[in-house]
Design a protein around this motif. Sequence first.
Motif, short mmCIF file in Angstrom:
data_model
loop_
_atom_site.label_atom_id
_atom_site.label_comp_id
_atom_site.label_asym_id
_atom_site.label_seq_id
_atom_site.Cartn_x
_atom_site.Cartn_y
_atom_site.Cartn_z
N ALA A 47 0.26 25.93 -6.41
CA ALA A 47 1.50 25.53 -6.18
C ALA A 47 1.69 24.43 -5.31
CB ALA A 47 2.46 26.69 -5.89
N THR A 48 0.89 24.74 -4.20
CA THR A 48 1.07 23.43 -3.31
C THR A 48 0.47 22.23 -3.68
OG1 THR A 48 0.84 25.12 -1.36
CG2 THR A 48 0.40 22.86 -0.87
N HIS A 49 -0.51 22.23 -4.48
CA HIS A 49 -1.08 20.92 -4.88
C HIS A 49 -0.20 20.24 -5.91
CE1 HIS A 49 -4.41 21.45 -2.61
NE2 HIS A 49 -5.31 22.02 -3.42
N LEU A 50 0.42 21.12 -6.71
CA LEU A 50 1.37 20.57 -7.83
C LEU A 50 2.48 20.21 -6.99
CD1 LEU A 50 1.35 23.36 -10.75
CD2 LEU A 50 0.46 20.75 -10.73
N LYS A 51 3.08 20.73 -6.03
CA LYS A 51 4.20 20.13 -5.22
C LYS A 51 3.94 18.72 -4.73
CE LYS A 51 6.89 20.90 -1.00
NZ LYS A 51 6.88 21.23 0.29
N LYS A 52 2.73 18.69 -4.17
CA LYS A 52 2.33 17.53 -3.78
C LYS A 52 2.34 16.19 -4.73
CE LYS A 52 0.51 15.09 -0.08
NZ LYS A 52 1.23 14.96 1.35
N ALA A 53 1.71 16.67 -5.91
CA ALA A 53 1.56 15.69 -6.93
C ALA A 53 3.32 15.29 -7.11
CB ALA A 53 1.22 16.38 -8.18
N LEU A 54 4.12 16.31 -7.15
CA LEU A 54 5.48 15.66 -7.50
C LEU A 54 6.03 14.71 -6.39
CD1 LEU A 54 7.91 15.88 -9.06
CD2 LEU A 54 8.55 18.04 -8.03
N GLU A 55 5.68 15.13 -5.15
CA GLU A 55 6.23 14.33 -3.92
C GLU A 55 5.44 12.76 -4.28
OE1 GLU A 55 4.69 16.30 -0.54
OE2 GLU A 55 6.34 17.58 -0.41
N CYS A 56 4.27 12.90 -4.44
CA CYS A 56 3.76 11.60 -4.75
C CYS A 56 4.33 10.68 -5.93
CB CYS A 56 2.16 11.89 -5.14
SG CYS A 56 1.26 12.25 -3.67
N ALA A 57 4.78 11.49 -7.03
CA ALA A 57 5.50 10.74 -8.12
C ALA A 57 6.77 10.32 -7.70
CB ALA A 57 5.68 11.68 -9.06
N GLU A 58 7.24 11.08 -6.78
CA GLU A 58 8.69 10.91 -6.45
C GLU A 58 8.53 9.45 -5.72
OE1 GLU A 58 10.31 14.36 -4.56
OE2 GLU A 58 11.17 15.04 -6.53
N SER A 59 7.74 9.41 -4.64
CA SER A 59 7.46 8.26 -3.66
C SER A 59 7.01 6.90 -4.54
CB SER A 59 6.19 8.52 -2.88
OG SER A 59 6.47 9.58 -1.90
N SER A 60 6.75 7.06 -5.91
CA SER A 60 6.27 5.97 -6.72
C SER A 60 7.45 5.45 -7.55
CB SER A 60 5.33 6.24 -7.78
OG SER A 60 5.79 7.20 -8.75
N GLN A 61 8.64 6.16 -7.35
CA GLN A 61 9.77 5.75 -8.07
C GLN A 61 9.40 5.63 -9.74
OE1 GLN A 61 11.56 2.77 -5.90
NE2 GLN A 61 12.26 4.24 -4.39
N ASP A 62 8.49 6.04 -10.23
CA ASP A 62 8.26 5.94 -11.84
C ASP A 62 8.78 7.07 -12.33
OD1 ASP A 62 6.81 6.18 -14.08
OD2 ASP A 62 5.31 4.90 -13.47
N ARG A 63 9.74 6.85 -13.18
CA ARG A 63 10.33 8.31 -13.65
C ARG A 63 9.44 8.81 -14.50
NH1 ARG A 63 16.12 7.03 -16.56
NH2 ARG A 63 16.79 6.60 -14.43
N GLY A 64 8.44 8.11 -15.34
CA GLY A 64 7.78 9.13 -16.20
C GLY A 64 6.62 9.84 -15.15
#
Length: 601
Positions: free
Chosen positions: A296-313
């Motif tokens: 769960a922690t790793h998946l949360k980190k993945a989402l944080e990185c995705a949000e930082s990228s500002q890439d909607r996909g």
Amino acid sequence: MFPEIGNLVAQRPKASHNLAMMPQDEQIAAVASAIDQAGQATSRFEADRALRVALLSGMPSDFPVEEISDLPVKAALWAFEYEISVEQDNNRRRLAVEPRFFGASEETTPPKVAVVAEEVVSVWHTLTTRVTSHWGLARLQHLLFERRFGRAHEYAIAAAESYRAAAKNWEVGLDRAKFLGIGLRVARSVNSYDQADLIVSELLDDARQELSGGGQRPGVFMRLIESVLAEDNPPDAVNDLLEDAFTEYDDPFIRDSILRLQIARASDAAAKKELWAHLVEVWTEAAGHSEGLIRATHLKKALECAESSQDRGLVEQAAANLQSLRKEDLGLVTFSASTAIDDAEIERLLAPITGAGNWQHALLGLYQVYGPATGDLTQNKARMEQHAREFALSNLLSKELLGGDGLPRYRPQSDGDREAVALAEQESYNIQIFAPILAMALSRVADTYGIPTENELAEFFSQAPLTDEDLAHSLARAFIRYWAGDAEGSAFTIIPRIETMVRNLVIAMDRGVYRLQRDQKPGQYPGLGYLLDILKAHGMEESWHRCVLTVCANPAGGWNIRNEMAHGFIDNLGMPAAAVVLQIAIYLWSLHDRPDDGADS
């Protein structure tokens, strides 16, 4: 031969801690010899320790340096007590030379370099003519440059060279990397280009050696490469080193650091987008090889990185991966404990309800007699502080609160946040203990006086000026549902009315809180927490303020039952929980009697 410093200090009278009457030049010679001997150590830590042991021979290791009367000894010890580090200042990295200790009254130990006594600076200068070890010279020359002593420019150039030479005395590692990094910044500070370029070349060579050595010391590599990347125009060789490091180190945390450095260097938007996608993939892949909370922690980190990228996909995919987790996937363990209360004690606790005389007085007693379910605020803070003292290690562990769906909700970011979480934990503990008693008390109302009709209850609630007929009937139905055994229905219908009553109180105070539409955000009232703070500012009793907040809308812990229920994250809500929110409703309704000073009622 210079006399051994240990023999000199041994002559110190224990009462005065003074050296025997001896020319200062000989004292400085002995101190210089001690510095050179310490500089032969295999690490910076051992060198610092060896020097302190030598200069404090015959004295306690924690003896305060400021109390030493021998100027050469004090000056030398102070020189090596400064903390020298490379810090980020906006987009540039700079050197910071700070005292080891900062006191509450702005006093420091040792004194800041800019204000250290001239006699101490004079000793540092004299020592640079006696010391031969590069480790000792680097520190002394650097301090003279920081103090802008004499021809400071020349001291900076000499310090950079000494740092580079001292680094060679140690194997590739954190000590060597740190000295090269400091030397580079000193050289750049005085535009010593040839020196700086030479140090950059050595940093790159050490980084290559670290990767090829197979020692798996990513911390050393990262320290070396970050010093190079602090340059205005880092050499292109860094790109290949970062790619090789990504292949060499398979730990997701190290790969995260490497990719972020690459993202910072990338100038092309398409390249940045690809690197961000690669970073999200790193954490998603790490989650696939993990289980439970780590997954769960790793998946949360993945989402944080995705949000930082500002890439909607990227965001949508990472969020979908996190949402796919179920509570049973987390591997959480539930602990439960029970306590027994004998029948006589229960009857004593319920006596105020049984002896109230009628159901109206009994309902008022739910809040007047028992007080807030979370307990007294002052006592809760005292217990929280006691827990912090007795279980100090638990305060060092980071916490993250999960919602009813098992997904992360809140992580404290500051000491204030951590205190808020600890207080909510104490309040939640109190609720767990008290809620069953409150549930029995509310049931005892019906057992003793019978269940009032909806009209009777509505007439009772309509006595408060701010409670109109519709609100009065809604409150009445919530209580009847509870007494009829529908605790869940009772809670679901009363919780929105808690916000209604809070909002009515704020409006009655002529506080303008309604917000008009802005862009796509429709007009609305602010949240419950904001409205409660207004009531608190107008005199709402603090323990009750905490109770309503922690039970209904506290993001820092507690039940936060209003949001969890509204979003469907609570599957089943029993009698104790329903009794708590009904008690809150009675309390807030009582404030409706006198809106101007209702908090004192």
